[in-house]
Design an enzyme around this catalytic site. Sequence first.
Site, PDB file in Angstrom:
ATOM      1  N   ARG A 110      17.807  26.871  91.511  1.00 15.09           N
ATOM      2  CA  ARG A 110      18.077  26.873  90.071  1.00 15.09           C
ATOM      3  C   ARG A 110      17.092  27.739  89.285  1.00 15.09           C
ATOM      4  NH1 ARG A 110      18.884  21.062  90.058  1.00 15.09           N
ATOM      5  NH2 ARG A 110      21.056  20.622  90.597  1.00 15.09           N
ATOM      6  N   LYS A 123      19.638  40.341  81.859  1.00 14.86           N
ATOM      7  CA  LYS A 123      21.033  40.218  82.319  1.00 14.86           C
ATOM      8  C   LYS A 123      21.097  40.666  83.768  1.00 14.86           C
ATOM      9  CE  LYS A 123      23.903  41.001  78.255  1.00 14.86           C
ATOM     10  NZ  LYS A 123      25.054  41.773  77.740  1.00 14.86           N
ATOM     11  N   GLU A 129      21.797  56.274  78.629  1.00 16.72           N
ATOM     12  CA  GLU A 129      21.321  55.085  77.906  1.00 16.72           C
ATOM     13  C   GLU A 129      20.236  55.477  76.898  1.00 16.72           C
ATOM     14  OE1 GLU A 129      23.072  52.424  78.390  1.00 16.72           O
ATOM     15  OE2 GLU A 129      23.734  52.381  80.491  1.00 16.72           O
ATOM     16  N   LYS A 181      14.888  48.689  73.752  1.00 12.11           N
ATOM     17  CA  LYS A 181      15.696  47.667  74.424  1.00 12.11           C
ATOM     18  C   LYS A 181      15.016  46.303  74.307  1.00 12.11           C
ATOM     19  CE  LYS A 181      18.541  45.878  77.805  1.00 12.11           C
ATOM     20  NZ  LYS A 181      19.426  46.122  78.922  1.00 12.11           N
ATOM     21  N   GLU A 231      22.780  37.248  73.159  1.00 14.99           N
ATOM     22  CA  GLU A 231      23.857  38.067  72.598  1.00 14.99           C
ATOM     23  C   GLU A 231      24.806  37.278  71.696  1.00 14.99           C
ATOM     24  OE1 GLU A 231      25.199  41.235  75.110  1.00 14.99           O
ATOM     25  OE2 GLU A 231      27.111  41.378  74.082  1.00 14.99           O
ATOM     26  N   ARG A 272      22.282  41.851  69.824  1.00 19.87           N
ATOM     27  CA  ARG A 272      22.178  42.477  71.148  1.00 19.87           C
ATOM     28  C   ARG A 272      23.415  43.303  71.489  1.00 19.87           C
ATOM     29  NH1 ARG A 272      19.799  40.008  76.838  1.00 19.87           N
ATOM     30  NH2 ARG A 272      20.190  41.918  77.999  1.00 19.87           N
ATOM     31  N   ASN A 284      25.768  47.564  73.611  1.00 18.98           N
ATOM     32  CA  ASN A 284      27.022  47.874  74.307  1.00 18.98           C
ATOM     33  C   ASN A 284      27.702  49.108  73.731  1.00 18.98           C
ATOM     34  OD1 ASN A 284      26.642  45.584  75.860  1.00 18.98           O
ATOM     35  ND2 ASN A 284      27.791  44.280  74.441  1.00 18.98           N
ATOM     36  N   HIS A 337      30.131  51.207  75.646  1.00 23.13           N
ATOM     37  CA  HIS A 337      30.369  50.511  76.905  1.00 23.13           C
ATOM     38  C   HIS A 337      31.743  49.861  77.027  1.00 23.13           C
ATOM     39  CE1 HIS A 337      26.201  51.350  77.687  1.00 23.13           C
ATOM     40  NE2 HIS A 337      26.213  50.695  78.831  1.00 23.13           N
ATOM     41  N   HIS A 397      33.163  50.840  80.505  1.00 27.03           N
ATOM     42  CA  HIS A 397      33.542  49.896  81.560  1.00 27.03           C
ATOM     43  C   HIS A 397      34.990  50.106  81.976  1.00 27.03           C
ATOM     44  CE1 HIS A 397      30.041  46.915  80.574  1.00 27.03           C
ATOM     45  NE2 HIS A 397      29.639  47.982  81.234  1.00 27.03           N
ATOM     46  N   HIS A 418      27.533  55.218  86.299  1.00 22.82           N
ATOM     47  CA  HIS A 418      27.532  54.411  85.083  1.00 22.82           C
ATOM     48  C   HIS A 418      27.168  55.274  83.860  1.00 22.82           C
ATOM     49  CE1 HIS A 418      27.242  50.956  82.501  1.00 22.82           C
ATOM     50  NE2 HIS A 418      26.011  51.295  82.147  1.00 22.82           N
TER      51      HIS A 418
HETATM   52  N1  LIG Z   1      21.791  44.276  84.017  1.00 23.27           N
HETATM   53  C1  LIG Z   1      21.797  45.164  83.059  1.00 23.27           C
HETATM   54  O1  LIG Z   1      21.355  44.904  81.931  1.00 23.27           O
HETATM   55  C2  LIG Z   1      22.314  46.527  83.339  1.00 23.27           C
HETATM   56  C3  LIG Z   1      22.200  47.516  82.370  1.00 23.27           C
HETATM   57  C4  LIG Z   1      22.645  48.799  82.669  1.00 23.27           C
HETATM   58  C5  LIG Z   1      23.199  49.070  83.898  1.00 23.27           C
HETATM   59  N2  LIG Z   1      23.309  48.099  84.817  1.00 23.27           N
HETATM   60  C6  LIG Z   1      23.892  48.387  86.131  1.00 23.27           C
HETATM   61  O2  LIG Z   1      23.031  49.263  86.827  1.00 23.27           O
HETATM   62  C7  LIG Z   1      23.791  50.018  87.770  1.00 23.27           C
HETATM   63  C8  LIG Z   1      23.401  51.464  87.725  1.00 23.27           C
HETATM   64  O3  LIG Z   1      22.024  51.555  87.941  1.00 23.27           O
HETATM   65  P1  LIG Z   1      21.371  52.733  88.766  1.00 23.27           P
HETATM   66  O4  LIG Z   1      21.741  54.039  88.181  1.00 23.27           O
HETATM   67  O5  LIG Z   1      19.927  52.368  88.858  1.00 23.27           O
HETATM   68  O6  LIG Z   1      22.153  52.656  90.179  1.00 23.27           O
HETATM   69  P2  LIG Z   1      21.706  52.406  91.668  1.00 23.27           P
HETATM   70  O7  LIG Z   1      20.823  51.222  91.814  1.00 23.27           O
HETATM   71  O8  LIG Z   1      22.979  52.424  92.426  1.00 23.27           O
HETATM   72  O9  LIG Z   1      20.852  53.700  92.068  1.00 23.27           O
HETATM   73  C9  LIG Z   1      21.462  54.950  92.184  1.00 23.27           C
HETATM   74  C10 LIG Z   1      21.128  55.613  93.535  1.00 23.27           C
HETATM   75  O10 LIG Z   1      19.770  56.062  93.524  1.00 23.27           O
HETATM   76  C11 LIG Z   1      19.106  55.646  94.713  1.00 23.27           C
HETATM   77  N3  LIG Z   1      17.681  55.532  94.348  1.00 23.27           N
HETATM   78  C12 LIG Z   1      17.103  54.578  93.595  1.00 23.27           C
HETATM   79  N4  LIG Z   1      15.815  54.890  93.334  1.00 23.27           N
HETATM   80  C13 LIG Z   1      15.573  56.085  93.923  1.00 23.27           C
HETATM   81  C14 LIG Z   1      14.442  56.943  93.986  1.00 23.27           C
HETATM   82  N5  LIG Z   1      13.292  56.662  93.347  1.00 23.27           N
HETATM   83  N6  LIG Z   1      14.555  58.103  94.687  1.00 23.27           N
HETATM   84  C15 LIG Z   1      15.701  58.425  95.318  1.00 23.27           C
HETATM   85  N7  LIG Z   1      16.817  57.682  95.268  1.00 23.27           N
HETATM   86  C16 LIG Z   1      16.754  56.511  94.588  1.00 23.27           C
HETATM   87  C17 LIG Z   1      19.797  54.385  95.103  1.00 23.27           C
HETATM   88  O11 LIG Z   1      19.636  54.098  96.468  1.00 23.27           O
HETATM   89  C18 LIG Z   1      21.258  54.715  94.750  1.00 23.27           C
HETATM   90  O12 LIG Z   1      21.868  55.465  95.756  1.00 23.27           O
HETATM   91  C19 LIG Z   1      25.245  49.813  87.407  1.00 23.27           C
HETATM   92  O13 LIG Z   1      25.812  48.949  88.371  1.00 23.27           O
HETATM   93  C20 LIG Z   1      25.193  49.127  86.047  1.00 23.27           C
HETATM   94  O14 LIG Z   1      26.273  48.275  85.830  1.00 23.27           O
HETATM   95  C21 LIG Z   1      22.877  46.833  84.571  1.00 23.27           C
HETATM   96 ZN   LIG Z   2      24.879  50.808  80.478  1.00 20.71          ZN
END
Ligand SMILES: NC(=O)c1ccc[n+]([C@@H]2O[C@H](COP(=O)([O-])OP(=O)(O)OC[C@H]3O[C@@H](n4cnc5c(N)ncnc54)[C@H](O)[C@@H]3O)[C@@H](O)[C@H]2O)c1
Ligand SMILES: [Zn+2]
Length: 253
Positions: free
Chosen positions: A15, A37, A79, A121, A131, A135, A139, A142, A146, A159
């Site tokens: 939990r 999130k 972003e 942020k 939210e 907050r 979005n 977005h 999405h 993304h």
């Molecule tokens: N929770 C939230 O508030 C929130 C906000 C925005 C986005 N997201 C989510 O985040 C995701 C996108 O994030 P992302 O762009 O970090 O994607 P990701 O984690 O898929 O990373 C992108 C790629 O980069 C590689 N990688 C990571 N760090 C590296 C480094 N230092 N050097 C070389 N390669 C590296 C990873 O292995 C992957 O192939 C989406 O799924 C999105 O929905 C979540």
């Molecule tokens: Zn985003």
Amino acid sequence: VVCDLSGFAAATYNRGVSVAFVPTTLLAQVDAAIGGKNGVNLAGGKNLVGTIHQPRAVVCDVEVLASLSPSELVSGMAEVVKYGLIADPGLLAQVERDATRIVSCDLDALTEIVARSAAIKASVVAQDETEQDRRAILNYGHTFAHAFEVTSSYGALRHGEAVALGMMAAAYTANELGRIDESAVDAHRRALDAVNLPVRASFDLTALEHAWTLDKKYRGGTRFVLLNGIGRPETGVTVPRDALARALGRLAR
Ligand SMILES: NC(=O)c1ccc[n+]([C@@H]2O[C@H](COP(=O)([O-])OP(=O)(O)OC[C@H]3O[C@@H](n4cnc5c(N)ncnc54)[C@H](O)[C@@H]3O)[C@@H](O)[C@H]2O)c1
Ligand SMILES: [Zn+2]
């Protein structure tokens, strides 16, 4: 993705246990690692499984960004541009001015961008963690993004690329509704273009509408974040279908 998944595991294991993040993508440093999130996509939609669970700490080391592929680095800039558009016109100007240094991974330029974005942020989340209202400005772009991601099946668009296109669609929509003028639409295009993000693509409105009805935020109608000017977002806006159709038409040109 690792932050989302480990954050979700930390939120639910026993939990809830403490978690700290050391994000290694630009997108995670400026956005995903901050705010608590954590969401996991299901076939039916984005982030359909998730909780809100704040990390104890987020440590951003911009040196790790040097090994990212150029398109992953650029994806994170969407972003950053978003924060500029919704909250900080100065950041928008900085992105345009430093675009070349940013995309070539200049550590000083990246440090400034990451620190400024993370602060925005964190401050927005601190005002409204769960939210209820404020907050939701995060979005921006977005609702479109999405649906773009879902209808083009995950993987076809990064993304950040979807968010860039989503903000262009939101800009055209706001312009169609008389909320912003052409120069504000141009400000979107210039900043995104400066860092090589896409500003043009074609999507089918009927398919997007189907994706929207499956979204967890759907409550009897699709709501958008639209600008009434740079730095002046309004949340919960409903948009007539013909305005959406015209906006998507302009996005495709
Ligand atoms: N929770 C939230 O508030 C929130 C906000 C925005 C986005 N997201 C989510 O985040 C995701 C996108 O994030 P992302 O762009 O970090 O994607 P990701 O984690 O898929 O990373 C992108 C790629 O980069 C590689 N990688 C990571 N760090 C590296 C480094 N230092 N050097 C070389 N390669 C590296 C990873 O292995 C992957 O192939 C989406 O799924 C999105 O929905 C979540
Ligand atoms: Zn985003």
